[in-house]
Design a protein around this motif. Structure first.
Motif, PDB file in Angstrom:
ATOM      1  N   THR A 221       0.826  -1.210   0.000  1.00  0.00           N
ATOM      2  CA  THR A 221       0.000   0.000   0.000  1.00  0.00           C
ATOM      3  C   THR A 221       0.859   1.258   0.000  1.00  0.00           C
ATOM      4  O   THR A 221       0.539   2.249  -0.665  1.00  0.00           O
ATOM      5  CB  THR A 221      -0.935   0.002   1.219  1.00  0.00           C
ATOM      6  OG1 THR A 221      -1.749  -1.184   1.198  1.00  0.00           O
ATOM      7  CG2 THR A 221      -1.840   1.222   1.209  1.00  0.00           C
TER       8      THR A 221
ATOM      9  N   ALA B 299       2.240   1.783  -3.507  1.00  0.00           N
ATOM     10  CA  ALA B 299       1.155   2.190  -4.400  1.00  0.00           C
ATOM     11  C   ALA B 299       0.827   3.665  -4.192  1.00  0.00           C
ATOM     12  O   ALA B 299       0.586   4.397  -5.155  1.00  0.00           O
ATOM     13  CB  ALA B 299      -0.080   1.329  -4.141  1.00  0.00           C
TER      14      ALA B 299
ATOM     15  N   ARG C 119       1.413   6.842  -6.907  1.00  0.00           N
ATOM     16  CA  ARG C 119       0.338   7.759  -7.278  1.00  0.00           C
ATOM     17  C   ARG C 119       0.739   9.221  -7.055  1.00  0.00           C
ATOM     18  O   ARG C 119       0.328  10.112  -7.796  1.00  0.00           O
ATOM     19  CB  ARG C 119      -0.920   7.450  -6.461  1.00  0.00           C
ATOM     20  CG  ARG C 119      -2.116   8.331  -6.796  1.00  0.00           C
ATOM     21  CD  ARG C 119      -3.370   7.877  -6.090  1.00  0.00           C
ATOM     22  NE  ARG C 119      -3.239   7.937  -4.634  1.00  0.00           N
ATOM     23  CZ  ARG C 119      -4.194   7.548  -3.784  1.00  0.00           C
ATOM     24  NH1 ARG C 119      -5.337   7.050  -4.260  1.00  0.00           N
ATOM     25  NH2 ARG C 119      -4.017   7.630  -2.479  1.00  0.00           N
TER      26      ARG C 119
ATOM     27  N   GLN D  33       3.519  -1.336  -9.515  1.00  0.00           N
ATOM     28  CA  GLN D  33       3.276  -0.445 -10.642  1.00  0.00           C
ATOM     29  C   GLN D  33       2.384  -1.109 -11.686  1.00  0.00           C
ATOM     30  O   GLN D  33       1.488  -0.482 -12.259  1.00  0.00           O
ATOM     31  CB  GLN D  33       4.599  -0.035 -11.278  1.00  0.00           C
ATOM     32  CG  GLN D  33       5.444   0.882 -10.405  1.00  0.00           C
ATOM     33  CD  GLN D  33       6.739   1.264 -11.083  1.00  0.00           C
ATOM     34  OE1 GLN D  33       7.451   0.411 -11.608  1.00  0.00           O
ATOM     35  NE2 GLN D  33       7.050   2.551 -11.094  1.00  0.00           N
TER      36      GLN D  33
ATOM     37  N   THR E 258      -1.272  -1.249 -10.325  1.00  0.00           N
ATOM     38  CA  THR E 258      -1.935   0.047 -10.238  1.00  0.00           C
ATOM     39  C   THR E 258      -1.961   0.795 -11.565  1.00  0.00           C
ATOM     40  O   THR E 258      -2.657   1.813 -11.699  1.00  0.00           O
ATOM     41  CB  THR E 258      -1.250   0.944  -9.187  1.00  0.00           C
ATOM     42  OG1 THR E 258       0.121   1.138  -9.536  1.00  0.00           O
ATOM     43  CG2 THR E 258      -1.329   0.299  -7.812  1.00  0.00           C
TER      44      THR E 258
ATOM     45  N   ARG F 150       0.429   2.493 -12.812  1.00  0.00           N
ATOM     46  CA  ARG F 150       1.161   3.761 -12.679  1.00  0.00           C
ATOM     47  C   ARG F 150       2.663   3.474 -12.834  1.00  0.00           C
ATOM     48  O   ARG F 150       3.331   3.119 -11.863  1.00  0.00           O
ATOM     49  CB  ARG F 150       0.859   4.415 -11.335  1.00  0.00           C
ATOM     50  CG  ARG F 150      -0.597   4.851 -11.190  1.00  0.00           C
ATOM     51  CD  ARG F 150      -0.852   5.525  -9.856  1.00  0.00           C
ATOM     52  NE  ARG F 150      -2.241   5.913  -9.707  1.00  0.00           N
ATOM     53  CZ  ARG F 150      -2.762   7.077 -10.113  1.00  0.00           C
ATOM     54  NH1 ARG F 150      -1.973   7.961 -10.709  1.00  0.00           N
ATOM     55  NH2 ARG F 150      -4.037   7.356  -9.930  1.00  0.00           N
TER      56      ARG F 150
ATOM     57  N   LEU G  53      -5.326  -3.080  -4.101  1.00  0.00           N
ATOM     58  CA  LEU G  53      -4.571  -1.956  -4.663  1.00  0.00           C
ATOM     59  C   LEU G  53      -5.297  -1.283  -5.827  1.00  0.00           C
ATOM     60  O   LEU G  53      -4.828  -0.264  -6.339  1.00  0.00           O
ATOM     61  CB  LEU G  53      -3.192  -2.426  -5.134  1.00  0.00           C
ATOM     62  CG  LEU G  53      -2.197  -2.865  -4.055  1.00  0.00           C
ATOM     63  CD1 LEU G  53      -0.837  -3.162  -4.676  1.00  0.00           C
ATOM     64  CD2 LEU G  53      -2.057  -1.824  -2.954  1.00  0.00           C
ATOM     65  N   TRP G  54      -6.457  -1.813  -6.220  1.00  0.00           N
ATOM     66  CA  TRP G  54      -7.163  -1.226  -7.362  1.00  0.00           C
ATOM     67  C   TRP G  54      -7.529   0.240  -7.126  1.00  0.00           C
ATOM     68  O   TRP G  54      -7.635   1.039  -8.058  1.00  0.00           O
ATOM     69  CB  TRP G  54      -8.431  -2.022  -7.681  1.00  0.00           C
ATOM     70  CG  TRP G  54      -9.405  -2.130  -6.539  1.00  0.00           C
ATOM     71  CD1 TRP G  54      -9.530  -3.188  -5.683  1.00  0.00           C
ATOM     72  CD2 TRP G  54     -10.367  -1.158  -6.122  1.00  0.00           C
ATOM     73  NE1 TRP G  54     -10.513  -2.934  -4.755  1.00  0.00           N
ATOM     74  CE2 TRP G  54     -11.047  -1.699  -4.999  1.00  0.00           C
ATOM     75  CE3 TRP G  54     -10.738   0.107  -6.568  1.00  0.00           C
ATOM     76  CZ2 TRP G  54     -12.059  -1.020  -4.332  1.00  0.00           C
ATOM     77  CZ3 TRP G  54     -11.750   0.795  -5.902  1.00  0.00           C
ATOM     78  CH2 TRP G  54     -12.395   0.234  -4.808  1.00  0.00           C
TER      79      TRP G  54
ATOM     80  N   PHE H 296      -5.779   2.551  -6.183  1.00  0.00           N
ATOM     81  CA  PHE H 296      -4.692   3.458  -6.554  1.00  0.00           C
ATOM     82  C   PHE H 296      -4.590   3.646  -8.067  1.00  0.00           C
ATOM     83  O   PHE H 296      -3.740   4.401  -8.536  1.00  0.00           O
ATOM     84  CB  PHE H 296      -3.364   2.935  -6.007  1.00  0.00           C
ATOM     85  CG  PHE H 296      -3.286   2.967  -4.505  1.00  0.00           C
ATOM     86  CD1 PHE H 296      -2.963   4.142  -3.836  1.00  0.00           C
ATOM     87  CD2 PHE H 296      -3.548   1.830  -3.757  1.00  0.00           C
ATOM     88  CE1 PHE H 296      -2.896   4.183  -2.451  1.00  0.00           C
ATOM     89  CE2 PHE H 296      -3.482   1.850  -2.371  1.00  0.00           C
ATOM     90  CZ  PHE H 296      -3.166   3.029  -1.718  1.00  0.00           C
ATOM     91  N   ARG H 297      -5.440   2.984  -8.837  1.00  0.00           N
ATOM     92  CA  ARG H 297      -5.455   3.179 -10.281  1.00  0.00           C
ATOM     93  C   ARG H 297      -6.128   4.507 -10.619  1.00  0.00           C
ATOM     94  O   ARG H 297      -6.903   5.038  -9.817  1.00  0.00           O
ATOM     95  CB  ARG H 297      -6.187   2.020 -10.966  1.00  0.00           C
ATOM     96  CG  ARG H 297      -5.542   0.666 -10.736  1.00  0.00           C
ATOM     97  CD  ARG H 297      -6.438  -0.464 -11.227  1.00  0.00           C
ATOM     98  NE  ARG H 297      -5.856  -1.770 -10.917  1.00  0.00           N
ATOM     99  CZ  ARG H 297      -6.513  -2.914 -10.993  1.00  0.00           C
ATOM    100  NH1 ARG H 297      -7.783  -2.934 -11.398  1.00  0.00           N
ATOM    101  NH2 ARG H 297      -5.919  -4.055 -10.687  1.00  0.00           N
TER     102      ARG H 297
END
Length: 332
Positions: free
Chosen positions: A169, A172, A176, A234, A237, A239, A318-319, A321-322
């Motif tokens: 987390t 992530a 972001r 990465q 997410t 990113r 973690l979705w 953080f997309r």
């Protein structure tokens, strides 16, 4: 049903039960039918645990491992005691020695005085000769535990992951927020272990299915470098950020500045940004299950638990953080 009814008379006191690992341990115990007393500094902040069991099964009480009398009161009437208390950063009187060394001793002595079994959670890397104060106090805490309670079960987990963790987390959140990801210890190896699996091992120790007087090293099914783990974050997410590997000398200076600023702002810096010099020292060492523990069966597999792979779990939390949350299409 008969087994659950029999266990319902047994009381397990869990120190630090309101934390990240604690809630998984409390759930595992409640599902087995144990009564659970959650010993925490702030019982008013532990109400989220009560829905994990039936009415009256889970009861938060006030206790602080820095105060022996509160620990003794929390242990009274218990059949088993679990100590999950640990910190990654020193804040005021909550320092490594007070919590992880002296606190471990206080809990162990209280359990021994009442003649009850003890399960203690330490960490892989515990070493009284380590440069890291965190690692030294973890090791000294283990010594104190075995001195007071020779039959105690001690678990040393690697990095623990799961919803709300402070590892996947954190990266992530950094991916972001930052245009690049500076990391230290890019080639340091980790063996991430699922919080549910750790909780299951602890619960089996409470059941009496784990031999006492030993240290068990708990890791997941894969050993990965920090860079590989960050790369996976990465990918999950969506990113993509350049990863910059910081030399340890630079990282220590940077961590010292960040730690000073965090204290200066009374802890207002985002948690994901805070890294201490002691944590930098830890990142210089691999955090994996030892060959000796594997050979002697002092592992999850040795306890009959098949460890969960992090790839199968982390995408589920973690979705968020997309860029578009669960609506973002990501190929891993």
């Amino acid at each position: 049903m008969a087994e659950v009814m029999l266990r319902s008379a047994e009381l397990v006191t869990v120190f630090g039960g309101s934390g990240f690992l604690g809630r998984h341990v409390v759930r595992a115990l409640a599902q087995r039918g144990y009564r659970v007393r959650v010993a925490v500094r702030r019982p008013d902040l532990a109400g989220h645990l009560q829905p994990l069991g039936v009415v009256g099964q889970i009861a938060p009480v006030q206790a602080n491992v820095r105060f022996a009398e509160s620990v003794k009161r929390a242990v009274e009437g218990s059949d088993v005691v679990i100590n999950l208390v640990g910190i990654l950063q020193q804040i005021g009187r909550q320092n490594f020695k007070a919590v992880q060394e002296d606190g471990a001793r206080v809990v162990a002595e209280a359990a021994a005085a009442h003649g009850v079994r003890l399960v203690h959670v330490s960490a892989i890397g515990a070493d009284k000769n380590s440069n890291s104060l965190y690692a030294r106090t973890k090791a000294l805490g283990e010594e104190a535990v075995f001195s007071a309670a020779p039959d105690a079960v001690v678990f040393r987990p690697s990095i623990i992951f799961g919803r709300g963790d402070g590892f996947f987390t954190r990266f992530a959140a950094l991916a972001r927020a930052l245009p690049v990801l500076p990391i230290v210890g890019a080639q340091t190896r980790f063996q991430p272990v699922y919080a549910v699996d750790v909780a299951e091992a602890i619960a089996r120790a409470v059941d009496g299915a784990v031999a006492g007087g030993k240290i068990y090293e708990i890791g997941g099914p894969q050993v990965q470098t920090l860079r590989q783990l960050v790369t996976h974050v990465q990918a999950v997410t969506g990113r993509q950020r350049p990863v910059i590997s910081l030399p340890f000398g630079v990282a220590r200076v940077q961590a010292g500045i960040i730690e000073f600023l965090d204290k200066l702002t009374l802890g207002l810096l985002p948690d994901a940004l805070v890294v201490t010099p002691d944590q930098v020292k830890l990142l210089a060492l691999d955090n994996v299950v030892s060959a000796e523990a594997i050979a002697e069966g002092r592992t999850l597999e040795g306890l009959g638990i098949a460890p969960s792979a992090y790839e199968a779990i982390v995408a589920d939390y973690l979705w968020r953080f997309r860029k578009s949350g669960q609506f973002t299409e990501v190929r891993i």
